[in-house]
Design a protein around this motif. Structure first.
Motif, PDB file in Angstrom:
ATOM      1  N   GLU A   1       0.574  -1.124  -0.109  1.00  0.00           N
ATOM      2  CA  GLU A   1       0.113   0.026   0.000  1.00  0.00           C
ATOM      3  C   GLU A   1       1.015   1.059   0.031  1.00  0.00           C
ATOM      4  O   GLU A   1       0.654   2.304  -0.773  1.00  0.00           O
ATOM      5  N   GLN A   2       2.153   0.883   0.721  1.00  0.00           N
ATOM      6  CA  GLN A   2       2.982   2.176   0.865  1.00  0.00           C
ATOM      7  C   GLN A   2       3.427   2.315  -0.431  1.00  0.00           C
ATOM      8  O   GLN A   2       3.622   3.499  -0.916  1.00  0.00           O
ATOM      9  N   ARG A   3       4.081   1.644  -1.469  1.00  0.00           N
ATOM     10  CA  ARG A   3       4.387   1.744  -2.856  1.00  0.00           C
ATOM     11  C   ARG A   3       3.970   2.925  -3.802  1.00  0.00           C
ATOM     12  O   ARG A   3       4.216   3.372  -4.605  1.00  0.00           O
ATOM     13  N   LEU A   4       2.005   1.608  -2.863  1.00  0.00           N
ATOM     14  CA  LEU A   4       1.518   2.077  -4.465  1.00  0.00           C
ATOM     15  C   LEU A   4       1.482   3.353  -4.055  1.00  0.00           C
ATOM     16  O   LEU A   4       0.797   4.842  -5.076  1.00  0.00           O
ATOM     17  N   ALA A   5       1.166   3.771  -2.991  1.00  0.00           N
ATOM     18  CA  ALA A   5       0.578   5.777  -2.424  1.00  0.00           C
ATOM     19  C   ALA A   5       1.913   6.309  -3.375  1.00  0.00           C
ATOM     20  O   ALA A   5       2.018   6.916  -3.791  1.00  0.00           O
TER      21      ALA A   5
ATOM     22  N   LEU B   1       3.096   9.964 -10.349  1.00  0.00           N
ATOM     23  CA  LEU B   1       2.465   9.860 -11.555  1.00  0.00           C
ATOM     24  C   LEU B   1       2.153  11.098 -11.510  1.00  0.00           C
ATOM     25  O   LEU B   1       2.139  12.004 -13.183  1.00  0.00           O
ATOM     26  N   GLU B   2       1.597  12.119 -10.522  1.00  0.00           N
ATOM     27  CA  GLU B   2       1.197  13.775 -10.782  1.00  0.00           C
ATOM     28  C   GLU B   2       2.205  14.973 -11.184  1.00  0.00           C
ATOM     29  O   GLU B   2       1.676  14.730 -11.372  1.00  0.00           O
ATOM     30  N   VAL B   3       3.740  14.099 -10.281  1.00  0.00           N
ATOM     31  CA  VAL B   3       4.525  14.637 -10.620  1.00  0.00           C
ATOM     32  C   VAL B   3       4.446  14.899 -12.161  1.00  0.00           C
ATOM     33  O   VAL B   3       4.717  16.223 -12.822  1.00  0.00           O
TER      34      VAL B   3
ATOM     35  N   LEU C   1       5.291  16.652 -17.454  1.00  0.00           N
ATOM     36  CA  LEU C   1       4.378  17.252 -18.905  1.00  0.00           C
ATOM     37  C   LEU C   1       3.146  18.152 -19.382  1.00  0.00           C
ATOM     38  O   LEU C   1       3.350  18.468 -20.531  1.00  0.00           O
ATOM     39  N   ALA C   2       2.556  18.395 -18.502  1.00  0.00           N
ATOM     40  CA  ALA C   2       1.765  19.279 -18.962  1.00  0.00           C
ATOM     41  C   ALA C   2       2.326  20.971 -18.876  1.00  0.00           C
ATOM     42  O   ALA C   2       2.395  22.005 -19.356  1.00  0.00           O
ATOM     43  N   TYR C   3       3.455  20.953 -17.750  1.00  0.00           N
ATOM     44  CA  TYR C   3       4.403  22.320 -17.703  1.00  0.00           C
ATOM     45  C   TYR C   3       5.230  22.187 -19.821  1.00  0.00           C
ATOM     46  O   TYR C   3       5.187  23.591 -20.234  1.00  0.00           O
TER      47      TYR C   3
END
Length: 565
Positions: A445-449, A455-457, A462-464
């Motif tokens: 669970e910790q690794r998934l978080a 991924l959010e970073v 990418l958006a930038y």
């Protein structure tokens, strides 16, 4: 001619057995014995009618008696005298007043119960032979008496009256089942009633060295035995004795009485008795409760999970103990065989983490599987594994090693209900226990978080980068921003021309035609759709859209202006 007729009548009378005559003390009689019990394998012996009382005839094996000293003969004669008094005042009166009279013999009109003492094999105490209830014309080896057999070695035992009570109950059972209803009681239940008689008669008020203590010890040494399959071993007697005491403890002596007077036999007769007495449990449920009681024997958990008999409050089976390794992904697989109505007690300890246990019995077999979870302080809780039609079931116990000290499963096969007259078929069952370490779950669970956060970073980066690339591609546009919403059919519009310049600068994928006309027609709309979908996270998703619209509203316009500036 007349004289000849009289001689024939007299001769015929001499050949006819005079069954109504009494037997004579000190006379020798040839009596049949069961060779499987006789110490010398004999099937017939010379027996002397040694003593007669109001209710009993005492026969002794002539060979055994003749080899005794005069002192022993006098001692044993006194014992037989006392045994006769005990039989008449206690055994006969108490048993017959509750369970009914012995059978009226069709041949022997003497009316007494005969006892034959003869030397028996080691461990044998006595027996009853139903063949003696018939005439020799029906069964060749019948002694044509209401006769019981006791081992000569028991004559000096304090338990002698208990042995006699046991065998006399067999005689009474023959009267109730065979004579009254024309049925043969199943051996296990026949023995169960007789095993209860010493306690019923008050001969087991003292537990030490009692018949009950011997039965308990025999069973606890080897509890893996079917209640209903009879092999005439000590553990068989132990099983029926313990189950019989449990049955009477919780359902009263009437359950034995009602089942005896019933025309049913075996398990159906117990079910009949339970229903007649108003109980809402059947034999299967009683057996399951008994198997739990044999493991925990604790009335505080449930009134049916214990013995009430003060001699049996500490009786518990020693389960088969299995150790789960503490290593990572510890598991254990076990396979056993069992027979109908056999108790099985399997205890699991060890491991660390969440325990998963899977049970599997023969497909179509009827297994009942209670389980007992116990803590270090001795507190236990009981539940049942739900077994499906395929004979499979599973339980999962979180924090097993930290919350509980042990798990015990008590599977029993409960398929066959009648017809226990010989060897029974064995059926297999298996179980698998596996530890799922909670530490591993937490790590996953910790690794998934962490991955989601990364991924959010990446998405933000990418958006930038896309924004920077788009901004670089529109350098040199003649317009600085778009001030109004734009849509299909707008003509000769400066701002549409500015939009077309912007779309053209995004590359051939967005606006392959590259026309700057000031007219908002289908080619311009398609280019807007492609642009919106390329930047859907910035334009569409905040509006709850997943597909481009081709309309330049405030969301699309603001994003374009942010790139132009």
């Amino acid at each position: 001619m007349k004289m000849k007729f009289k001689l024939i009548i007299i001769f015929a009378l001499l050949l006819t057995p005079f069954y109504g005559s009494a037997f004579t003390v000190s006379e020798t009689y040839n009596l049949f014995v069961d060779s499987t019990y006789d110490a010398y394998g004999r099937d017939e012996i010379e027996a002397v009618l040694h003593r007669t009382t109001n209710e009993m005839n005492f026969y002794v094996d002539a060979f055994w008696w003749e080899n005794l000293t005069e002192e022993k003969r006098n001692e044993y004669d006194n014992i037989m005298y006392e045994l006769g008094n005990i039989f008449e005042s206690e055994i006969y009166s108490q048993i017959t007043s509750v369970f009914g009279k012995e059978p009226t013999h069709s041949v022997d009109k003497d009316g007494r119960i005969s006892i034959l003492f003869h030397e028996m094999t080691s461990g044998a105490r006595g027996y009853f032979n139903s063949a003696d209830q018939y005439s020799k014309h029906q069964i060749k080896y019948s002694n044509e008496r209401n006769i019981l057999y006791l081992a000569s070695s028991t004559i000096e035992e304090s338990l002698l009256p208990a042995y006699l009570g046991h065998e006399f109950m067999h005689l009474v059972t023959f009267a109730r089942k065979n004579r009254d209803h024309g049925v043969n009681e199943e051996v296990w239940l026949n023995e169960l009633r007789s095993e209860y008689m010493p306690y019923f008669l008050g001969y087991e008020d003292k537990y030490e060295d009692s018949s009950l203590q011997r039965r308990v010890n025999s069973f606890l040494r080897d509890p893996d035995v079917s209640l209903t399959e009879w092999n005439n071993r000590g553990t068989d007697y132990g099983a029926v004795s313990l189950f019989g005491h449990y049955l009477v403890d919780h359902y009263g002596l009437d359950v034995l009485i009602e089942s005896l007077f019933s025309k049913q036999i075996g398990i159906p007769s117990i079910n009949y008795a339970l229903e007649a007495l108003g109980y809402d449990k059947n034999f299967a449920e009683v057996f399951t409760d008994w198997s739990i009681a044999m493991y925990i024997n604790d009335c505080s958990l449930n009134e049916y999970y214990c013995y009430k008999n003060e001699h049996l409050t500490d009786v518990r089976v020693r389960p088969v103990t299995n150790f789960l390794p503490f290593s990572e992904k510890g598991s254990l697989s076990v396979e056993y065989s069992t027979k109908n109505w056999t108790g099985n007690w399997h205890r699991i300890i060890g491991g660390q983490g969440t325990l998963s246990l899977s049970f599997e019995g023969n497909n179509g077999s009827n297994f009942e599987v209670p389980y007992v979870l116990c803590k270090d302080n001795g507190e236990c809780e009981i539940d049942f594994i739900n077994i499906n039609e395929e004979g499979k079931g599973n339980i999962v116990i979180s924090d097993f090693s930290s919350d509980y000290e042990s798990l015990a499963i008590l599977p029993s096969l409960q398929s066959k209900m009648i017809g226990f007259n010989g060897p029974e078929i064995s059926y297999s069952f298996s179980w698998q226990a596996q530890i799922i370490r909670e530490v591993e779950e937490n790590e996953r669970e910790q690794r998934l978080a962490e991955l989601l956060e990364q991924l959010e970073v990446i998405k933000e980066r990418l958006a930038y980068l896309r924004s920077k690339m788009a901004a670089q591609s529109v350098t040199g546009l003649s317009c600085s921003n778009i001030t109004q919403n734009l849509g299909i059919s707008m003509m000769n519009s400066r701002e549409v021309a500015c939009l077309q310049q912007f779309l053209k600068a995004q590359g051939a994928y967005i606006y392959p035609e590259g026309l700057v006309t000031g007219n908002f027609l289908s080619l311009t709309k398609s280019a807007v759709v492609r642009f919106q979908e390329q930047y859907k996270e910035e334009i569409l998703l905040p509006l709850g859209l997943t597909q481009g619209t081709g309309y330049v509203g405030s969301s699309t316009r603001n994003f374009i202006n942010s790139l132009i500036q």
